[in-house]
Design a protein around this motif. Structure first.
Motif, PDB file in Angstrom:
ATOM      1  N   GLU A   1       0.805  -1.220   0.000  1.00  0.00           N
ATOM      2  CA  GLU A   1       0.000   0.000   0.000  1.00  0.00           C
ATOM      3  C   GLU A   1       0.840   1.272   0.000  1.00  0.00           C
ATOM      4  O   GLU A   1       0.470   2.268  -0.625  1.00  0.00           O
ATOM      5  CB  GLU A   1      -0.970   0.025   1.195  1.00  0.00           C
ATOM      6  CG  GLU A   1      -0.345  -0.070   2.590  1.00  0.00           C
ATOM      7  CD  GLU A   1      -0.090  -1.509   3.053  1.00  0.00           C
ATOM      8  OE1 GLU A   1      -0.011  -2.402   2.188  1.00  0.00           O
ATOM      9  OE2 GLU A   1       0.033  -1.723   4.270  1.00  0.00           O
TER      10      GLU A   1
ATOM     11  N   ALA B   1      -6.036   5.314  -4.110  1.00  0.00           N
ATOM     12  CA  ALA B   1      -5.518   4.508  -2.991  1.00  0.00           C
ATOM     13  C   ALA B   1      -5.908   5.099  -1.641  1.00  0.00           C
ATOM     14  O   ALA B   1      -5.713   4.461  -0.603  1.00  0.00           O
ATOM     15  CB  ALA B   1      -3.998   4.365  -3.094  1.00  0.00           C
TER      16      ALA B   1
ATOM     17  N   GLU C   1      -7.716   3.150   0.998  1.00  0.00           N
ATOM     18  CA  GLU C   1      -6.987   2.478   2.072  1.00  0.00           C
ATOM     19  C   GLU C   1      -6.235   3.479   2.946  1.00  0.00           C
ATOM     20  O   GLU C   1      -6.160   3.304   4.159  1.00  0.00           O
ATOM     21  CB  GLU C   1      -5.988   1.460   1.501  1.00  0.00           C
ATOM     22  CG  GLU C   1      -5.061   0.928   2.588  1.00  0.00           C
ATOM     23  CD  GLU C   1      -4.337  -0.350   2.266  1.00  0.00           C
ATOM     24  OE1 GLU C   1      -4.430  -0.809   1.111  1.00  0.00           O
ATOM     25  OE2 GLU C   1      -3.688  -0.892   3.173  1.00  0.00           O
TER      26      GLU C   1
ATOM     27  N   LEU D   1      -2.304   4.864   7.433  1.00  0.00           N
ATOM     28  CA  LEU D   1      -1.718   3.531   7.282  1.00  0.00           C
ATOM     29  C   LEU D   1      -0.971   3.130   8.545  1.00  0.00           C
ATOM     30  O   LEU D   1      -0.243   3.917   9.118  1.00  0.00           O
ATOM     31  CB  LEU D   1      -0.718   3.522   6.123  1.00  0.00           C
ATOM     32  CG  LEU D   1      -1.282   3.694   4.717  1.00  0.00           C
ATOM     33  CD1 LEU D   1      -0.154   3.583   3.702  1.00  0.00           C
ATOM     34  CD2 LEU D   1      -2.360   2.671   4.425  1.00  0.00           C
TER      35      LEU D   1
ATOM     36  N   ASN E   1      -8.949  -2.127   1.420  1.00  0.00           N
ATOM     37  CA  ASN E   1      -7.535  -1.935   1.119  1.00  0.00           C
ATOM     38  C   ASN E   1      -7.427  -1.783  -0.385  1.00  0.00           C
ATOM     39  O   ASN E   1      -8.313  -2.213  -1.131  1.00  0.00           O
ATOM     40  CB  ASN E   1      -6.695  -3.118   1.612  1.00  0.00           C
ATOM     41  CG  ASN E   1      -6.673  -3.190   3.131  1.00  0.00           C
ATOM     42  OD1 ASN E   1      -6.468  -2.185   3.804  1.00  0.00           O
ATOM     43  ND2 ASN E   1      -6.913  -4.376   3.673  1.00  0.00           N
ATOM     44  N   ALA E   2      -6.319  -1.190  -0.810  1.00  0.00           N
ATOM     45  CA  ALA E   2      -6.173  -0.855  -2.232  1.00  0.00           C
ATOM     46  C   ALA E   2      -5.176  -1.771  -2.925  1.00  0.00           C
ATOM     47  O   ALA E   2      -4.611  -1.419  -3.950  1.00  0.00           O
ATOM     48  CB  ALA E   2      -5.725   0.607  -2.361  1.00  0.00           C
ATOM     49  N   ARG E   3      -4.987  -2.955  -2.348  1.00  0.00           N
ATOM     50  CA  ARG E   3      -3.962  -3.893  -2.863  1.00  0.00           C
ATOM     51  C   ARG E   3      -4.338  -5.284  -2.395  1.00  0.00           C
ATOM     52  O   ARG E   3      -5.270  -5.451  -1.602  1.00  0.00           O
ATOM     53  CB  ARG E   3      -2.587  -3.485  -2.344  1.00  0.00           C
ATOM     54  CG  ARG E   3      -2.582  -2.930  -0.907  1.00  0.00           C
ATOM     55  CD  ARG E   3      -2.502  -3.942   0.140  1.00  0.00           C
ATOM     56  NE  ARG E   3      -2.851  -3.456   1.464  1.00  0.00           N
ATOM     57  CZ  ARG E   3      -3.074  -4.280   2.482  1.00  0.00           C
ATOM     58  NH1 ARG E   3      -3.021  -5.575   2.304  1.00  0.00           N
ATOM     59  NH2 ARG E   3      -3.387  -3.810   3.666  1.00  0.00           N
TER      60      ARG E   3
END
Ligand code: AMP
Ligand code: GLY
Length: 443
Positions: free
Chosen positions: A69, A95, A98, A145, A279-281
């Protein structure tokens, strides 16, 4: 295809391992000693967009896959696309789903996505009021994060306040999210998106707590399994319809289309499906088990998502097998860990039929491998069903020798024994009588 994978964990090793099944030229940066067996490693700061884009240009890469991320939030995918190379991973703007839990809540509200009620707080007085409004158990999340460690779930009001204080004090502009507690089993569903279209992979379950029986602190994830035999059969379609597609449409409407993995962390509560987090992943360790079951070639799928052609690649195929992964963590994880311990038994573990060993926090040293992070290895076992996959994974784990390491002994145990049940939430479709629904959703 010439492919560059950014990252150095077991998730990235799983991606490389999966890509290596095709005829591709594989590169990774910075990678790890396990990835080095299947890809050429390059020393690049994964957070430096210009450096990553420069490397991709020099390599004449046709696809860059960004694993973690932090590079996404730092705009690495934008930098790669700016030099005209296809990149699997969302822009920095997208992103934020997230990168900021407050932003994710705002998008979910606009898109009508079911999630926990929440208050975004910037002072301890606001936190105290929100804790009392929702009642125990309390859920307090760092807005930004935090490598899976920013969330505290506790019935102890003082501990909840103390966590909020750690997140807020001395950090101007910081925020915490206080939200209602969600009961029920959790599911991770990775939805690939190309900005417009969405394709779901198979659901998995992650074990976030450090100790057996879901005790101890939250971690990045101590193990995972797929499929979920207990999940309602209409679940994937429900998540696509009520969560993933509305979110992707809302991001497009805002002029910040999302291309990459929208990882939907879900709770199947007694009141129906709720999003716990986005989440972006890809998730780690869920990717290790989902990709172990994916029979569709990964490179073409990720390239289609990166170039707006996901609709052409929507028909996925799954192996009729189960996968379980067990994380071997260093002494002290998830607190401060000891590095530099020799990791022995790697070859012996890999000799177990159905096992592959993925590296996370490892480093090469004097011809051997030593520990170099919290989660050191992710041992994956594949078998005819969850019980077989579990036995295989643990046989692999037993062959690993790492001083002071620890792992959970109960990954996938309850599911293999049929002891996990999903509540009959009002919104969960029950088309259990239709066997095709089971297959098409990858369950
Ligand atoms: P997150 O980083 O938001 O995924 O949170 C990490 C973990 O904390 C989740 O996987 C859940 O196990 C737990 N958690 C987060 N939010 C909630 C909630 N609202 N209710 C109960 N547990 C939660
Ligand atoms: N497995 C949890 C995560 O990747 O965030």
């Amino acid at each position: 295809m010439r492919i560059l994978v950014i990252g150095s964990g077991a998730r990235e090793h799983a991606i490389v391992h999966s890509l290596a099944a095709g005829e591709h030229e594989l590169h990774a940066a910075p990678g790890n000693p396990g990835i080095a067996a299947q890809a050429t490693l390059h020393e690049v700061d994964p957070l430096d967009g210009a450096a990553v884009a420069g490397l991709a240009t020099r390599l004449e890469a046709e696809l860059v896959v960004v694993g973690p991320e932090a590079p996404l939030v730092a705009g690495v995918a934008d930098a790669v696309r700016d030099v005209g190379i296809a990149c699997f991973g969302p822009s920095a703007e997208a992103a934020r789903l997230e990168g900021s839990k407050a932003f994710a809540k705002e998008v979910m509200a606009a898109a009508g996505v079911p999630t926990a009620m929440a208050h975004v707080c910037t002072t301890l007085d606001e936190v105290a009021a929100a804790l009392d409004a929702f009642g125990a158990p309390h859920v307090v999340k760092d807005d930004g994060l935090a490598a899976g460690k920013g969330v505290v779930v506790t019935s102890d009001r003082d501990a909840a306040l103390a966590h909020a204080r750690t997140c807020l004090e001395g950090r101007p502009g910081a925020a915490v999210v206080v939200e209602e507690f969600l009961d029920g089993p959790e599911v991770s569903l990775f939805c690939l998106a190309d900005g417009t279209d969405v394709v779901a992979l198979a659901p998995a379950q992650d074990f976030k707590r450090a100790l057996d029986g879901d005790e101890g602190p939250n971690t990045g994830g101590m193990g995972a399994y797929s499929p979920l035999p207990w999940a309602p059969h209409g679940l994937v379609d429900e998540v696509l319809g009520r969560v993933a597609r509305p979110t992707i449409a809302e991001m497009q409407r805002r002029g910040t289309p999302f291309a990459g993995v929208l990882y939907c962390g879900l709770a199947l509560t007694s009141r129906g499906l709720r999003v716990v987090e986005f989440n972006a992943r890809f998730g780690d360790p869920e990717t290790q088990v989902v990709l172990a079951r994916l029979a569709t070639p990964l490179a073409e799928l990720l390239h289609a998502a990166a170039t707006g052609h996901l609709a052409d690649a929507a028909d996925l195929h799954w192996r009729d097998e189960a996968a379980v992964t067990v994380v071997v963590a260093a002494h002290g994880y998830p607190g401060s860990v000891r590095a530099g311990d020799p990791v022995d038994g790697l070859a012996e573990a890999a000799e177990v039929p159905g096992v592959h060993v993925l590296h996370a926090g490892t480093a090469a040293s004097d011809g051997g491998v030593v520990s170099a992070g919290g989660r050191v290895l992710s041992v994956v076992g594949v078998g005819a069903n969850l019980a077989a996959a579990r036995a295989t994974a643990y046989e692999g784990v037993e062959r690993i020798d790492l001083r002071g390491s620890h792992h959970r002994g109960d990954i996938a145990l309850a599911a293999a024994e049929g002891r996990v049940t999903a509540p009959d939430g009002p919104e969960v479709d029950d088309d259990a009588d239709d066997p095709d629904a089971l297959i098409s959703s990858g369950l």
